[in-house]
Motif scaffolding. Structure first.
Motif, mmCIF file in Angstrom:
data_model
loop_
_atom_site.group_PDB
_atom_site.id
_atom_site.type_symbol
_atom_site.label_atom_id
_atom_site.label_comp_id
_atom_site.label_asym_id
_atom_site.label_seq_id
_atom_site.Cartn_x
_atom_site.Cartn_y
_atom_site.Cartn_z
ATOM 1 N N PRO A 23 0.748 -1.155 -0.102
ATOM 2 C CA PRO A 23 0.144 -0.080 -0.100
ATOM 3 C C PRO A 23 1.006 1.353 -0.031
ATOM 4 O O PRO A 23 2.037 1.286 0.767
ATOM 5 N N THR A 24 0.502 2.242 -0.783
ATOM 6 C CA THR A 24 1.361 3.380 -0.609
ATOM 7 C C THR A 24 1.744 3.890 0.705
ATOM 8 O O THR A 24 0.938 4.128 1.724
ATOM 9 N N GLY A 25 3.078 4.033 0.717
ATOM 10 C CA GLY A 25 3.657 4.298 1.893
ATOM 11 C C GLY A 25 3.152 3.489 3.167
ATOM 12 O O GLY A 25 2.310 3.378 3.831
ATOM 13 N N VAL A 26 4.212 2.436 3.426
ATOM 14 C CA VAL A 26 4.222 1.415 4.381
ATOM 15 C C VAL A 26 4.579 2.477 5.657
ATOM 16 O O VAL A 26 5.358 3.175 5.495
ATOM 17 N N ALA A 27 3.829 2.401 6.939
ATOM 18 C CA ALA A 27 3.844 3.373 7.865
ATOM 19 C C ALA A 27 5.377 3.232 8.364
ATOM 20 O O ALA A 27 5.978 2.312 8.460
ATOM 21 N N ALA A 28 6.106 4.616 8.890
ATOM 22 C CA ALA A 28 7.251 4.728 9.470
ATOM 23 C C ALA A 28 7.449 3.691 10.811
ATOM 24 O O ALA A 28 8.313 3.148 11.028
ATOM 25 N N ASP A 29 6.200 3.593 11.494
ATOM 26 C CA ASP A 29 6.314 3.044 12.613
ATOM 27 C C ASP A 29 5.771 1.625 12.515
ATOM 28 O O ASP A 29 5.562 0.730 13.584
ATOM 29 N N ALA A 30 5.710 0.990 11.303
ATOM 30 C CA ALA A 30 5.269 -0.233 11.267
ATOM 31 C C ALA A 30 6.323 -1.282 11.683
ATOM 32 O O ALA A 30 7.497 -1.235 11.480
ATOM 33 N N PRO A 31 6.044 -2.186 12.550
ATOM 34 C CA PRO A 31 6.953 -3.026 13.223
ATOM 35 C C PRO A 31 7.797 -3.818 12.016
ATOM 36 O O PRO A 31 7.205 -4.600 11.270
ATOM 37 N N THR A 32 8.984 -3.988 12.351
ATOM 38 C CA THR A 32 9.574 -5.131 11.435
ATOM 39 C C THR A 32 9.614 -6.378 11.962
ATOM 40 O O THR A 32 10.055 -6.457 13.209
ATOM 41 N N LEU A 33 10.136 -7.247 11.367
ATOM 42 C CA LEU A 33 10.126 -8.816 11.736
ATOM 43 C C LEU A 33 11.715 -9.214 11.423
ATOM 44 O O LEU A 33 12.048 -9.226 10.246
ATOM 45 N N PRO A 45 6.940 -7.891 16.793
ATOM 46 C CA PRO A 45 5.577 -8.514 16.675
ATOM 47 C C PRO A 45 5.011 -9.021 15.264
ATOM 48 O O PRO A 45 5.595 -8.313 14.527
ATOM 49 N N VAL A 46 4.215 -10.149 15.281
ATOM 50 C CA VAL A 46 3.691 -10.405 14.159
ATOM 51 C C VAL A 46 2.254 -9.701 13.835
ATOM 52 O O VAL A 46 1.790 -9.879 14.969
ATOM 53 N N VAL A 47 2.433 -9.150 12.678
ATOM 54 C CA VAL A 47 1.195 -8.183 12.744
ATOM 55 C C VAL A 47 0.417 -8.552 11.514
ATOM 56 O O VAL A 47 0.854 -7.944 10.273
ATOM 57 N N ALA A 48 -0.629 -9.449 11.584
ATOM 58 C CA ALA A 48 -1.399 -9.605 10.272
ATOM 59 C C ALA A 48 -2.552 -9.058 10.411
ATOM 60 O O ALA A 48 -3.668 -9.581 10.070
ATOM 61 N N ARG A 56 0.999 -3.672 8.362
ATOM 62 C CA ARG A 56 0.951 -5.158 8.426
ATOM 63 C C ARG A 56 2.159 -5.415 8.181
ATOM 64 O O ARG A 56 2.955 -4.896 7.184
ATOM 65 N N ASN A 57 2.700 -6.745 8.749
ATOM 66 C CA ASN A 57 4.312 -7.175 8.408
ATOM 67 C C ASN A 57 4.234 -8.568 8.032
ATOM 68 O O ASN A 57 5.197 -9.406 8.170
ATOM 69 N N ALA A 58 2.901 -9.133 8.048
ATOM 70 C CA ALA A 58 2.765 -10.659 7.601
ATOM 71 C C ALA A 58 1.525 -10.943 6.899
ATOM 72 O O ALA A 58 0.585 -9.979 6.850
ATOM 73 N N ILE A 59 1.487 -11.833 5.923
ATOM 74 C CA ILE A 59 0.567 -12.230 5.043
ATOM 75 C C ILE A 59 -0.375 -13.108 5.858
ATOM 76 O O ILE A 59 0.127 -13.920 6.636
ATOM 77 N N GLY A 60 -1.787 -12.957 5.384
ATOM 78 C CA GLY A 60 -2.957 -13.955 5.914
ATOM 79 C C GLY A 60 -3.437 -13.374 7.042
ATOM 80 O O GLY A 60 -3.164 -11.711 7.293
ATOM 81 N N THR A 61 -4.009 -13.793 8.035
ATOM 82 C CA THR A 61 -4.701 -13.253 9.196
ATOM 83 C C THR A 61 -4.409 -13.971 10.315
ATOM 84 O O THR A 61 -4.163 -15.107 10.243
ATOM 85 N N HIS A 62 -4.451 -13.377 11.687
ATOM 86 C CA HIS A 62 -4.272 -14.070 12.715
ATOM 87 C C HIS A 62 -5.423 -15.210 12.927
ATOM 88 O O HIS A 62 -6.452 -14.853 12.366
ATOM 89 N N ALA A 63 -4.843 -16.093 13.609
ATOM 90 C CA ALA A 63 -5.872 -17.264 13.617
ATOM 91 C C ALA A 63 -6.393 -17.656 12.295
ATOM 92 O O ALA A 63 -7.494 -17.942 12.209
#
Ligand SMILES: Nc1nc2c(ncn2[C@@H]2O[C@H](COP(=O)(O)OP(=O)(O)OP(=O)(O)O)[C@@H](O)[C@H]2O)c(=O)[nH]1
Ligand SMILES: [Zn+2]
Length: 422
Positions: A23-33, A45-48, A56-63
């Motif tokens: 998405p245009t502009g991944v947020a500067a504070d998006a957690p890196t994995l 943290p894993v953020v789906a 978002r730093n992971a593909i898919g969804t939680h659970a």
């Protein structure tokens, strides 16, 4: 591209397409994995999340395995799309780790070793609005199984008021683990390129997760499949300590036998025998572990399994050990899709490098553990008197195909299963 849509019949917002790259502009504070980092803070943290695509730093969804039910609940208006769990008092009943294996990106690739620590390790991020969720939960329970009561009656186990309570109930610590896949590590484990793996996952799920092919920067995928449940016997803090002896059963789900005691296979009797071994070991000061994987019917599914049962029982000449695997291959194209290659990850998570007593005859499980550097000291076959008569076809077929059969009394030529109408 975006179009107007209504979610849950309540709000109007934009459909976010994941097929067009980041998405245009991944947020500067998006957690890196940083997969394989030795602490949760360094790993991140894993953020789906679906409601905050720029972080978002992971593909898919939680659970992931329950995402379709969540979608239904949102569509039906019984859940808001942006609901965030209140994690108060949900932290693990017993701590697990950290273990040195967590800091090796190649050792654990199919679960998040910090998945039970999310609420505490990333409290700051969660408070700041980051949608990180636990992928592992750890609690305590008492289990009450007829086979354990029978073992007490027969004098093989005794009530001790600690491991076995006064009513024959067994105290356990249990953990539910959702899959979290580190795609480069999964690809390496199977000896395929990451690109080929991503493409196959994308295409053969009906294009469910476009980010697999559009977001090479996202390395972690939460697949929509079942996870596993662990049952721990004795003091869980001694599991993986390198000195306390461990008894273990790795079991793949077989609903028909595990729950309903159907007699065509050995699943429930072997599981119960494994649990008895775990209890026995815990009573002697050791620890026990049952790993229960949600991979029904060798991960071919129960529909395939039942179709195969019919084919076996209707074939000319009857249900025989020599055609047991062939019938599965005719219906499913393969004999087995469980991929034991990923199974040892949970042992690394628990810090285990040696299993003293292993309730399994499977060469696939044994070899996968050996490849992962986990020593199995003793392999314990299912006792002959626990094999249901209709399950002898399966046992004979498995042992002749390479399963560990020391102690198994083969009657290969005299074995035939029930016909369909019997
Ligand atoms: N497709 C198919 N799956 C079966 C059949 N019989 C049992 N299963 C599945 O095979 C799996 C059995 O797994 P486990 O009980 O972990 O054991 P195993 O790999 O056979 O080896 P052991 O550890 O020696 O018991 C379960 O997922 C069952 O549902 C069958 O006839 N066809
Ligand atoms: Zn079974």
């Amino acid at each position: 591209m975006s179009v107007n849509a209504s979610a849950g019949g309540r709000s109007r917002n934009h459909i976010v397409l994941t097929s067009h790259g980041a998405p245009t502009g991944v947020a500067a504070d998006a957690p890196t994995l940083n997969w394989g980092a030795p602490s949760p803070r360094e790993r991140g943290p894993v953020v789906a999340t679906l409601t905050d695509p720029k972080r978002r730093n992971a593909i898919g969804t939680h659970a992931g395995g329950y995402s379709v039910y969540r979608a239904l609940a949102i569509a039906a208006g019984s859940l808001t799309a942006d609901f965030r769990a209140d994690l108060t008092d949900t932290s693990p009943s017993d701590p697990i780790g950290p273990h040195p294996q967590w800091g090796d990106p190649g050792k654990i690739v199919s679960l998040d070793p910090y998945g039970h620590m999310t609420g505490e390790a990333f409290a700051e991020e969660i408070a700041a609005g980051i949608d990180a969720r636990p992928s592992i939960a750890i609690t305590r329970a008492h289990i009450d199984m007829p086979e354990i009561r029978e073992a007490i009656r027969a004098g093989r186990l005794a009530i001790d008021g600690d491991i076995i309570g006064p009513k024959g109930d067994v105290r356990v610590t249990k953990a539910a683990v959702d899959p979290v896949w580190y795609l480069p590590g999964i690809a390496e484990r199977f000896g395929v390129g990451e690109g080929a793996l991503r493409r196959a996952l994308f295409e053969h799920t009906g294009g469910m997760f476009p980010e697999l092919v559009t977001r090479g920067d996202l390395k972690v995928f939460l697949p929509p499949i079942g996870g596993m449940t662990l049952y721990m016997f004795g003091d869980p803090s001694k599991i993986g300590d390198g000195v306390t002896p461990l008894a273990c059963r790795v079991h793949d789900e077989c609903n028909g036998s595990d729950v309903f005691s159907s007699d065509i296979c050995t699943c429930r009797p072997y599981l119960a025998h494994g649990i008895e071994m775990c209890v026995e070991m815990a009573q002697k000061g050791g620890v026990g572990l049952v790993v229960y994987n949600r991979k029904e019917g060798r991960a071919l599914g129960e529909v395939t399994k039942f179709l195969v049962y019919n084919a076996r029982k209707r074939q000319q000449g009857g249900d025989l050990p020599e055609t047991y695997f062939k019938r599965t291959e005719c219906v499913a194209g393969v004999q087995d899709m469980r991929f034991q290659e990923l199974m040892p990850d949970v042992f690394h998570w628990l810090g285990i490098s040696r299993i003293d007593r292993f309730a399994s005859m499977s060469d696939m499980k044994f070899n996968a553990l050996a490849r992962a550097g986990i020593e199995v000291v003793e392999r314990v076959p299912i006792p002959d008197d626990l094999i249901p008569s209709d399950a002898r076809v399966e046992m004979e077929a498995k042992v002749s195909a390479g399963y560990y059969g020391v102690g198994f009394q083969s009657q290969y030529d005299a074995t035939q299963g029930r016909a369909l109408k019997e």
